[in-house]
Design a protein around this motif. Structure first.
Motif, PDB file in Angstrom:
ATOM      1  N   LEU A 137       0.721  -1.145  -0.059  1.00  0.00           N
ATOM      2  CA  LEU A 137      -0.001  -0.005   0.024  1.00  0.00           C
ATOM      3  C   LEU A 137       0.919   1.308  -0.050  1.00  0.00           C
ATOM      4  O   LEU A 137       0.694   2.363  -0.761  1.00  0.00           O
ATOM      5  N   GLY A 138       1.761   1.182   0.742  1.00  0.00           N
ATOM      6  CA  GLY A 138       2.883   2.287   0.671  1.00  0.00           C
ATOM      7  C   GLY A 138       3.502   2.610  -0.628  1.00  0.00           C
ATOM      8  O   GLY A 138       3.786   3.738  -0.936  1.00  0.00           O
ATOM      9  N   LEU A 139       3.959   1.368  -1.106  1.00  0.00           N
ATOM     10  CA  LEU A 139       4.421   1.590  -2.376  1.00  0.00           C
ATOM     11  C   LEU A 139       3.693   2.233  -3.539  1.00  0.00           C
ATOM     12  O   LEU A 139       4.074   3.300  -4.318  1.00  0.00           O
ATOM     13  N   SER A 140       2.391   2.051  -3.521  1.00  0.00           N
ATOM     14  CA  SER A 140       1.472   2.293  -4.552  1.00  0.00           C
ATOM     15  C   SER A 140       1.148   3.859  -4.201  1.00  0.00           C
ATOM     16  O   SER A 140       1.328   4.737  -4.977  1.00  0.00           O
ATOM     17  N   PHE A 141       1.173   4.306  -2.714  1.00  0.00           N
ATOM     18  CA  PHE A 141       0.994   5.677  -2.668  1.00  0.00           C
ATOM     19  C   PHE A 141       2.091   6.644  -2.791  1.00  0.00           C
ATOM     20  O   PHE A 141       2.299   7.664  -3.308  1.00  0.00           O
ATOM     21  N   ALA A 142       3.475   5.717  -2.791  1.00  0.00           N
ATOM     22  CA  ALA A 142       4.724   6.411  -3.099  1.00  0.00           C
ATOM     23  C   ALA A 142       4.639   6.731  -4.602  1.00  0.00           C
ATOM     24  O   ALA A 142       5.245   7.706  -5.035  1.00  0.00           O
ATOM     25  N   GLY A 143       4.270   5.948  -5.453  1.00  0.00           N
ATOM     26  CA  GLY A 143       3.857   6.017  -6.926  1.00  0.00           C
ATOM     27  C   GLY A 143       3.167   7.193  -7.123  1.00  0.00           C
ATOM     28  O   GLY A 143       3.560   7.964  -8.177  1.00  0.00           O
ATOM     29  N   MET A 144       2.219   7.489  -6.598  1.00  0.00           N
ATOM     30  CA  MET A 144       1.351   8.798  -6.368  1.00  0.00           C
ATOM     31  C   MET A 144       1.984   9.823  -6.255  1.00  0.00           C
ATOM     32  O   MET A 144       2.001  10.904  -7.033  1.00  0.00           O
ATOM     33  N   LEU A 145       2.871   9.907  -5.243  1.00  0.00           N
ATOM     34  CA  LEU A 145       3.703  10.789  -4.912  1.00  0.00           C
ATOM     35  C   LEU A 145       4.504  11.243  -6.017  1.00  0.00           C
ATOM     36  O   LEU A 145       5.069  12.547  -6.315  1.00  0.00           O
ATOM     37  N   LEU A 146       5.475  10.141  -6.579  1.00  0.00           N
ATOM     38  CA  LEU A 146       6.109  10.585  -7.513  1.00  0.00           C
ATOM     39  C   LEU A 146       5.573  11.066  -8.858  1.00  0.00           C
ATOM     40  O   LEU A 146       6.100  11.986  -9.541  1.00  0.00           O
ATOM     41  N   ALA A 147       4.359  10.609  -9.048  1.00  0.00           N
ATOM     42  CA  ALA A 147       3.543  11.038 -10.501  1.00  0.00           C
ATOM     43  C   ALA A 147       3.064  12.467 -10.099  1.00  0.00           C
ATOM     44  O   ALA A 147       3.214  13.482 -11.175  1.00  0.00           O
ATOM     45  N   PHE A 148       2.379  12.897  -8.974  1.00  0.00           N
ATOM     46  CA  PHE A 148       2.026  14.261  -8.650  1.00  0.00           C
ATOM     47  C   PHE A 148       3.011  15.027  -7.836  1.00  0.00           C
ATOM     48  O   PHE A 148       2.843  16.278  -7.717  1.00  0.00           O
ATOM     49  N   GLY A 149       3.959  14.574  -7.143  1.00  0.00           N
ATOM     50  CA  GLY A 149       4.842  15.501  -6.476  1.00  0.00           C
ATOM     51  C   GLY A 149       4.425  15.674  -4.966  1.00  0.00           C
ATOM     52  O   GLY A 149       3.097  15.569  -4.683  1.00  0.00           O
ATOM     53  N   LEU A 150       5.066  15.834  -3.983  1.00  0.00           N
ATOM     54  CA  LEU A 150       5.057  15.971  -2.589  1.00  0.00           C
ATOM     55  C   LEU A 150       4.350  17.101  -2.464  1.00  0.00           C
ATOM     56  O   LEU A 150       5.005  18.255  -2.695  1.00  0.00           O
ATOM     57  N   PRO A 151       3.028  17.259  -1.785  1.00  0.00           N
ATOM     58  CA  PRO A 151       2.731  18.792  -1.613  1.00  0.00           C
ATOM     59  C   PRO A 151       3.195  19.647  -0.592  1.00  0.00           C
ATOM     60  O   PRO A 151       3.600  19.017   0.595  1.00  0.00           O
ATOM     61  N   THR A 152       3.532  20.912  -0.961  1.00  0.00           N
ATOM     62  CA  THR A 152       4.072  21.579   0.103  1.00  0.00           C
ATOM     63  C   THR A 152       3.236  22.076   1.133  1.00  0.00           C
ATOM     64  O   THR A 152       2.064  22.130   1.082  1.00  0.00           O
ATOM     65  N   PRO A 153       3.641  22.456   2.330  1.00  0.00           N
ATOM     66  CA  PRO A 153       2.738  23.069   3.291  1.00  0.00           C
ATOM     67  C   PRO A 153       1.829  24.057   2.733  1.00  0.00           C
ATOM     68  O   PRO A 153       2.343  25.000   2.362  1.00  0.00           O
ATOM     69  N   ALA A 154       0.751  23.961   3.311  1.00  0.00           N
ATOM     70  CA  ALA A 154      -0.370  24.878   2.843  1.00  0.00           C
ATOM     71  C   ALA A 154      -0.022  26.260   3.523  1.00  0.00           C
ATOM     72  O   ALA A 154      -0.299  26.259   4.659  1.00  0.00           O
ATOM     73  N   LEU A 155       0.149  27.384   2.744  1.00  0.00           N
ATOM     74  CA  LEU A 155       0.450  28.554   3.689  1.00  0.00           C
ATOM     75  C   LEU A 155      -0.947  29.550   3.509  1.00  0.00           C
ATOM     76  O   LEU A 155      -0.851  30.314   4.572  1.00  0.00           O
ATOM     77  N   ASP A 156      -1.837  29.346   2.599  1.00  0.00           N
ATOM     78  CA  ASP A 156      -2.803  29.944   2.360  1.00  0.00           C
ATOM     79  C   ASP A 156      -4.154  29.354   3.485  1.00  0.00           C
ATOM     80  O   ASP A 156      -4.166  28.018   3.201  1.00  0.00           O
ATOM     81  N   PRO A 157      -4.821  29.893   4.278  1.00  0.00           N
ATOM     82  CA  PRO A 157      -5.558  29.047   5.177  1.00  0.00           C
ATOM     83  C   PRO A 157      -6.874  28.480   4.225  1.00  0.00           C
ATOM     84  O   PRO A 157      -7.409  27.431   4.643  1.00  0.00           O
ATOM     85  N   THR A 258      -7.494   1.377  -6.308  1.00  0.00           N
ATOM     86  CA  THR A 258      -8.163   2.631  -6.722  1.00  0.00           C
ATOM     87  C   THR A 258      -6.673   3.538  -6.866  1.00  0.00           C
ATOM     88  O   THR A 258      -6.887   4.716  -7.620  1.00  0.00           O
ATOM     89  N   PHE A 259      -5.643   3.033  -6.668  1.00  0.00           N
ATOM     90  CA  PHE A 259      -4.519   4.111  -6.788  1.00  0.00           C
ATOM     91  C   PHE A 259      -4.169   4.078  -8.367  1.00  0.00           C
ATOM     92  O   PHE A 259      -3.545   5.077  -8.856  1.00  0.00           O
TER      93      PHE A 259
END
Length: 301
Positions: A137-157, A258-259
């Motif tokens: 499950l972690g590998l599949s989610f890591a694949g999504m992170l690789l495809a879409f990029g790690l989200p940066t911290p949200a600065l805008d509320p 569903t990943f």
């Protein structure tokens, strides 16, 4: 292992896995269909119309096939609960997209498989994940992170609010899956779908009124075609098949598949909308595939 436990944790056979891949491919193109219709058909209105249309189609199919949908089978409360979860998922998704980006939305909503696995520990204790399945499950989610990029911290509320709404959508999605698997296995998948459609029509219609959505002109053939694809194929056919699979196979293993949907969505966007593909996309697909192999092979009886 008891018969019930074996049924709950049943891994996907080759045919079922192939069917799920087709479903995820259909849902990936659904993302493009929604985008194509949005300029002319507002989001809540679009979702409400497709739910109304799908209700008519699924109910007509039930009448044609003699599938009972009004019999008293003790499923009413669980069916309404599933419908509320189904409706909330789309309410949160459409409103969340107002505040956050599509990329961030994809990553947060696809936390749903993790919520399903955690939820089964409470509601379906026989359907537990092994350490290797968690790794998959972690590998599949890591694949999504690789495809879409790690989200940066949200600065805008407002963006943070949108992210929270997407997480809430993931929880609602997982909740619906768990309710169906735990409480609605004795009725037809068509009736399960109708519960969700009818409840969601009310919820989405209310949201459309509150949001002040209006259609100022007759939609183009392209927009109507995109809406027809969603209504006839995605909601009326693929969703019914999905819920039939949820009843028959392990909810954990199904949710992991569903990943594939957002990856198919990226590919569909490239083919239909000429959106670019990153060099990392191939590696992302490989990671997701490897994760799915682990999820469905580890602990296999």
């Amino acid at each position: 292992m008891s018969a019930t436990a074996s049924h709950v944790t049943r891994p996907l056979d080759a045919l079922a896995a192939g069917v799920v891949v087709v479903l995820c491919l259909s849902w990936g193109f659904n993302q493009v269909a929604v985008k194509l219709a949005l300029p002319e058909i507002p989001p809540y209105t679009q979702a409400m119309i497709r739910s109304i249309g799908a209700t008519v189609l699924v109910a007509g199919w039930c009448k044609l096939r003699g599938i009972p949908i009004f019999s008293r089978d003790g499923s009413l409360m669980a069916g309404i609960a599933a419908g509320i979860g189904f409706g909330l998922e789309f309410v949160f998704v459409f409103q969340g997209l107002v505040y956050t980006t599509a990329t961030r939305a994809v990553l947060f909503i696809y936390l749903a498989p993790f919520f399903v696995v955690l939820g089964t520990r409470i509601f379906l204790p026989a359907d537990r994940f092994s350490k290797f399945q968690w790794l998959g499950l972690g590998l599949s989610f890591a694949g999504m992170l690789l495809a879409f990029g790690l989200p940066t911290p949200a600065l805008d509320p407002r963006q943070m609010l949108g992210d929270v709404m997407m997480v809430a959508a993931a929880v609602a999605w997982a909740f619906t899956t768990l309710v169906i698997k735990a409480k609605l296995t004795r009725i037809s998948s068509e009736k399960v779908m109708l519960y969700q459609l009818v409840v969601s029509v009310v919820m989405l219609g209310f949201c459309a009124v509150v949001a002040g959505e209006r259609m100022t002109h007759m939609p183009s053939a392209l927009a109507l075609g995109a809406l027809a694809y969603q209504t006839i194929w995605v909601v009326s056919v693929t969703f019914v098949i999905w819920f039939a699979l949820v009843v028959r196979y392990s909810a954990n293993r199904l949710s992991a598949f569903t990943f594939l949907t957002p990856l198919f969505g990226v590919a569909a966007g490239h083919l239909v909308l000429n959106e670019p593909l990153t060099p990392a996309f191939g590696a992302a697909v490989a990671l997701v595939a490897a994760g799915l192999v682990l999820v469905n092979r580890a602990g296999k009886a």
